[in-house]
Design an enzyme around this catalytic site. Structure first.
Site, short mmCIF file in Angstrom:
data_model
loop_
_atom_site.label_atom_id
_atom_site.label_comp_id
_atom_site.label_asym_id
_atom_site.label_seq_id
_atom_site.Cartn_x
_atom_site.Cartn_y
_atom_site.Cartn_z
N LYS A 132 0.85 -1.20 0.00
CA LYS A 132 0.00 0.00 0.00
C LYS A 132 0.89 1.25 0.00
CE LYS A 132 -1.62 2.69 3.00
NZ LYS A 132 -1.33 3.95 2.27
N GLY A 142 6.91 4.81 8.51
CA GLY A 142 6.10 6.02 8.58
C GLY A 142 6.25 6.67 9.94
N SER A 143 5.24 7.41 10.35
CA SER A 143 5.34 8.19 11.57
C SER A 143 5.22 7.30 12.81
CB SER A 143 4.23 9.24 11.58
OG SER A 143 2.98 8.60 11.54
N THR A 144 5.73 7.83 13.92
CA THR A 144 5.68 7.07 15.17
C THR A 144 4.23 6.87 15.62
OG1 THR A 144 7.87 7.84 15.76
CG2 THR A 144 6.47 7.13 17.58
N ALA A 201 1.48 6.52 13.77
CA ALA A 201 0.86 5.43 13.00
C ALA A 201 1.49 4.10 13.41
CB ALA A 201 1.04 5.68 11.51
N GLY A 202 2.79 4.12 13.66
CA GLY A 202 3.50 2.90 14.07
C GLY A 202 2.93 2.33 15.36
N CYS A 238 13.97 10.24 7.53
CA CYS A 238 13.82 9.90 8.95
C CYS A 238 15.12 9.96 9.74
CB CYS A 238 13.22 8.51 9.04
SG CYS A 238 14.12 7.34 8.01
P1 NAD Z 1 2.42 8.40 8.06
O1 NAD Z 1 2.65 7.51 9.21
O2 NAD Z 1 1.32 9.40 8.15
O3 NAD Z 1 2.10 7.55 6.74
C1 NAD Z 1 2.97 6.54 6.27
C2 NAD Z 1 2.15 5.47 5.56
O4 NAD Z 1 1.32 4.79 6.50
C3 NAD Z 1 1.20 6.00 4.50
O5 NAD Z 1 1.12 5.02 3.47
C4 NAD Z 1 -0.13 6.09 5.24
O6 NAD Z 1 -1.24 6.03 4.37
C5 NAD Z 1 -0.06 4.88 6.15
N1 NAD Z 1 -0.77 4.99 7.42
C6 NAD Z 1 -0.94 6.08 8.21
N2 NAD Z 1 -1.58 5.75 9.34
C7 NAD Z 1 -1.81 4.41 9.29
C8 NAD Z 1 -2.42 3.47 10.18
N3 NAD Z 1 -2.93 3.85 11.36
N4 NAD Z 1 -2.45 2.17 9.80
C9 NAD Z 1 -1.91 1.77 8.63
N5 NAD Z 1 -1.35 2.62 7.74
C10 NAD Z 1 -1.28 3.92 8.07
O7 NAD Z 1 3.81 9.08 7.77
P2 NAD Z 1 4.16 10.22 6.74
O8 NAD Z 1 3.93 11.53 7.36
O9 NAD Z 1 3.52 9.95 5.43
O10 NAD Z 1 5.74 9.94 6.59
C11 NAD Z 1 6.69 10.61 7.33
C12 NAD Z 1 7.09 9.80 8.56
O11 NAD Z 1 7.71 8.59 8.16
C13 NAD Z 1 8.12 10.53 9.40
O12 NAD Z 1 7.81 10.39 10.75
C14 NAD Z 1 9.41 9.78 9.08
O13 NAD Z 1 10.39 9.85 10.06
C15 NAD Z 1 8.91 8.40 8.88
N6 NAD Z 1 9.90 7.64 8.10
C16 NAD Z 1 10.63 6.68 8.74
C17 NAD Z 1 11.59 5.97 8.03
C18 NAD Z 1 12.44 4.91 8.69
O14 NAD Z 1 13.03 4.10 7.99
N7 NAD Z 1 12.54 4.87 10.00
C19 NAD Z 1 11.78 6.22 6.69
C20 NAD Z 1 11.02 7.19 6.08
C21 NAD Z 1 10.06 7.89 6.80
#
Ligand code: NAD
Length: 479
Positions: A178, A230-232, A234-235, A286
């Site tokens: 996705k 992604g973001s902490t 959402a993680g 990140c």
């Molecule tokens: P985000 O968490 O909003 O979204 C990332 C992805 O997750 C998107 O595809 C989104 O649609 C999906 N998503 C969001 N909430 C979800 C949920 N509850 N369940 C399942 N899927 C969900 O993040 P963003 O703002 O798009 O990206 C930036 C963030 O990603 C920053 O915090 C950055 O540090 C982090 N990031 C981390 C790494 C790493 O390797 N550690 C790499 C790149 C980006």
């Protein structure tokens, strides 16, 4: 001319979407519409997961091919990606503002490299026979973990996709990907490459959508493993779901890494590496070291060097080869970064470079440097995800370690010094998953990932493959 897709890549073919809903794609440089793809619905995820499940459960299928055969298929996939390399780089730059020079490296070069790296690894992987301590021995075998739900962000979309799907496919897993709604056109081009490569139906499936769709995929009953970047926030939500389901999950999350400048460093001589470690991709990576820790004895000199760097960055059209910094990905992200610049000022930080919007259209923010930042200021604690650096003074090395480690995150980090051995000793003291000395780069062979709020699990290296394998012990000669 816009790029518009009408179908999803599911089950090895282009499949009609369940609804008429679409995701428009907007250029962050021009604010114009550049394309669209269908927006995934739950029924589309159901179809993709069913295709991945059937491919995985096929008794003579992908999961049961030997490693060499999968490696050959992945090499063909890499060739088909390479044929589309320039187009992939251009699509990413146009969608998220990544400078094209970086997109060529990260987005068109790195994915093929990862397919080759993991293909070679599984082609050579054999069962291990380990002598026991109780008289017998054990055969240790590795099998693919199953159907993987992979969820990726927009900032480095292809490289992050392949951090997941290269080891997953090499291991024999099947995947439902996705992509983030901001960067979908590159994902559909990748699907075209998979189709041209003749990957067996259902081995890879692509359904883009927003966070609700992501959450639906994470909780889907036919998924065996989740891999998320992604973001902490959402993680955490994903970890809660996976915890309840006892579903394995890899989480690559946010960061607030430190660049520690030691008192013997010659930063000016390393300025290109320093730029890459702190401001690459418009500040939207990140692991970037957005806290610059400078010795009090050389504080003004470090502030001047970082300020000069920021003032001399070429900001502009991401498709121009000369551009070092493009726009932020969305108006929302631009507003968020501006909010942090305001917070930096009101906390008492001193702006020495940038601090405002750039250009009259597009979501550009000037490379910004704050001096006189204390570790408890908001901009020193929270991930900004934009081109904003905080220069923080320290007096002793112990204090530098305490500031570097006094973060909720632990993903990257760098040490800058004339003495690499001293740098290595210092790197051991930094609480983080990765640290670079006089530079930072994710090598395919080196495990990458975070501690604390930066996530759990590792990608890259052999450790990245292990995340997609079940390990089974077969005891021999047991009495
Ligand atoms: P985000 O968490 O909003 O979204 C990332 C992805 O997750 C998107 O595809 C989104 O649609 C999906 N998503 C969001 N909430 C979800 C949920 N509850 N369940 C399942 N899927 C969900 O993040 P963003 O703002 O798009 O990206 C930036 C963030 O990603 C920053 O915090 C950055 O540090 C982090 N990031 C981390 C790494 C790493 O390797 N550690 C790499 C790149 C980006």
């Amino acid at each position: 001319m816009t790029i518009d897709y009408t179908d999803f890549y599911i089950g090895g073919r282009w499949a009609s979407p369940a609804t008429n809903s679409i995701i428009p794609v907007i250029s962050p440089s021009t604010e114009e519409r550049i394309g669209s793809v269908p927006d995934g619905a739950q029924a589309d995820i159901d179809a993709a997961v069913a295709a991945a499940r059937a491919a995985f459960d096929d008794p003579t299928g992908w999961a049961h091919w030997d490693g060499k055969r999968r490696a050959e298929a992945l090499a063909t996939f890499a060739d088909k990606l390479a044929e589309r390399g320039e187009e992939t780089a251009a699509r990413v730059s146009t969608q998220n503002g990544m400078p094209i020079s970086l997109a060529r490296q990260f987005e068109s070069g790195f994915p093929a490299l990862l397919l080759q790296y993991y293909g070679t690894m599984v082609a050579d992987q054999e069962d291990e026979i380990r002598p026991g301590m109780l008289g017998g021995s054990t055969v240790i075998t590795r099998s693919p973990i199953g159907v993987v739900g992979a969820i990726v962000p927009w900032n480095v979309p292809q490289a992050i996709t392949f951090l997941k799907i290269a080891p997953a496919l090499a291991a024999g897993c099947t995947v439902v990907l996705k992509p983030a709604p901001e960067t979908v056109l590159d994902a559909f081009l990748m699907a075209e490459a998979a189709l041209a490569a003749g990957l067996p139906p259902g081995v890879l499936n692509v359904v883009p959508g927003g966070r609700e769709l992501g959450a639906y995929l994470v909780a889907h009953p036919s998924i065996d493993k989740v891999s998320f970047t992604g973001s902490t926030g959402a993680g955490r939500a994903i970890a809660r779901t996976c915890g309840e389901l006892l579903r394995p999950v890899t989480l690559e999350l946010g960061g607030k890494s430190a660049a520690v400048v030691l008192d013997d460093a010659n930063l000016a001589d390393n300025i290109e590496s320093f730029f890459s470690a702190t401001l690459l991709n418009n500040g939207q990576i990140c692991w970037l070291c957005t806290r610059v820790l400078a010795p009090a004895s050389r504080y003004d000199e470090v502030v001047d060097t970082v300020t000069d760097l920021a003032k001399n960055i070429t900001v502009g059209d991401p498709l121009s080869a000369a551009t070092q910094m493009g726009p932020l990905v969305t108006a929302r992200q631009r507003d968020r970064v501006e909010g942090y610049i305001a917070a930096g000022r009101s906390d008492g930080g001193r702006v020495t470079a940038g601090g405002a919007r750039a250009g009259d259209r597009g979501w550009f923010v000037e490379p910004t440097v704050f001096a006189d930042v204390a570790p408890d200021h908001t901009i020193a604690k929270e991930e900004i995800f934009g081109p904003v650096l905080s220069v923080i003074p320290y007096t002793t090395e112990d204090e530098a370690v305490a500031i570097a480690n006094g973060s909720d995150y632990g993903l990257g980090g760098t040490v800058w010094t004339a003495d690499p051995e001293r740098g290595a000793r210092f790197a051991h003291r930094i609480a983080s998953g990765t640290v670079g000395i006089n530079g930072y780069a994710n090598d395919p062979t080196a495990p990458f990932g975070g501690i604390k709020n930066s996530g759990m699990g590792r990608e890259l290296g052999p450790e990245g493959l292990s995340g997609y394998q079940n390990i089974k012990s077969i005891y021999l000669d047991v009495r």
